[in-house]
Design a protein around this motif. Sequence first.
Motif, PDB file in Angstrom:
ATOM      1  N   LEU A   1       0.810  -1.227   0.000  1.00  0.00           N
ATOM      2  CA  LEU A   1       0.000   0.000   0.000  1.00  0.00           C
ATOM      3  C   LEU A   1       0.836   1.268   0.000  1.00  0.00           C
ATOM      4  N   ARG A   2       2.055   1.178   0.468  1.00  0.00           N
ATOM      5  CA  ARG A   2       2.884   2.379   0.584  1.00  0.00           C
ATOM      6  C   ARG A   2       3.557   2.727  -0.736  1.00  0.00           C
ATOM      7  N   THR A   3       3.695   4.026  -0.958  1.00  0.00           N
ATOM      8  CA  THR A   3       4.423   4.477  -2.130  1.00  0.00           C
ATOM      9  C   THR A   3       5.918   4.267  -1.917  1.00  0.00           C
TER      10      THR A   3
END
Length: 465
Positions: A459-461
């Motif tokens: 989910l994290r960039t």
Amino acid sequence: MVSIFRKTAVAAALSTALSLLPYAVSAETIYGAMEKAYQNNPDLNAVRAGLRATDEGVPIAKAGYRPRISATATGTLTRLESEQGPLAGGGTATEDFHTGSAGITITQQIFDGFQTLNNVRAAEANVFSSRESLKANEISILLAAAQSYANIARDQRIVTIRKKNLAFLKEQLNAANARLDVGEGTRTDVSQAQAELASAQALLVTAVAQVKQSEAVYVQIVGFAPKGIKQPSPASKALPKSLDQAVAKGLREHPTIAAAQYNVDAAGYGVKSAEGSMLPGVVVQGALTRNTGNSPGSGGLDGNTASITARLEIPLYQGGAEYGQIRQAKERLGQQRILVDSARAEVQQTIVTAHAQLEAALANISANKSQVNAANMALAGVIEERKVGQRTTLDVLDAQQSVLVAEENLVTSQRNAVVASYSLLASMGRLTIKSQGLQVAEYRAEEHYEAVKDKWFGLRTVDGR
């Protein structure tokens, strides 16, 4: 005589003008302005963020290659109430039954008419197109920074010129009053000098306001207030030797053209993807289910169920939407091909215009220098002739106005030469941090792309958001 109000306005204008003169300490160069704009400009940073979002289109398209996994769980409670007969003592008997299942299903697309393959290729082409668009935006911001720097240099020099003009006209007013006192001049001479002085005051205030406006634009583009602006020279690095060479390099290197060509590639893959909807599709699905319960007929036993299903789907007719989508994709491909020609024509026109403006500005500089020298000589001659009564105060004022116009024309033509030279580089696609040797870290768009193109989950960039 000059009124008190006018004297106050002049003092305020001169004070502001002095505060805007270049500083010897912490002087900013035109290259420094471009470096700061490359790092800090919000519009450019927004385009970079948009490119990172475009990068995510590749892993999204690659999802068609990967399995889809889902888990399900169900539970049912059933209550059975029955009335008992006299032999059983009568009353109502209640019995609860429960059933439940939990399972996992894996679905894998084996063949989809090459739609996923072409969607991935189209997404990659969109990434490459967006990279070229980013380069075009970088060039545009560097040009804007150079132009805003040259504008401030021009406006500050005009303030200095108009200050000198104001001081000269004050001397002429004092001289006219002195001649009037000794009977050698007239009231008309004094009034003419006063009128020119008032006009010079207004010109100076306007020039100071223009400097403030140019500084505001500079801050918007560069991100910092200007300090120690100096008159820049026209660009010399990477300039072409001729117009033909400029056009040839521009048509070969300009990122706008490259972006349009990548858009053609993406549209071509879009056509193939749309045509893939007419081809058969093969899907394999595996399921594993755990069943529990004590319902009648289940024997009170738990059990497991496993299954593998292969499905072949051959599209025959889907309401005609598939045909419309293919035609639509082909029209978009044709549009993108036309836009390539449009981009080439625009680049060529921009190069020719910038080259012509540069030639005109350089020619004007030479002519304006001659004009300044001639106007100063004429002014000196008129002043000497006035001393022997052959000229009037009006003649002196007119000669000084010619000097003012000539000097401002020279400053403007020097600014135009600077802007035109950088505009020529920009129109060729060569106004880059490498070509100008800017001391700033280059934004490497491929680093983000390499980090996300094969990601399966997360989910994290890349930067941790």
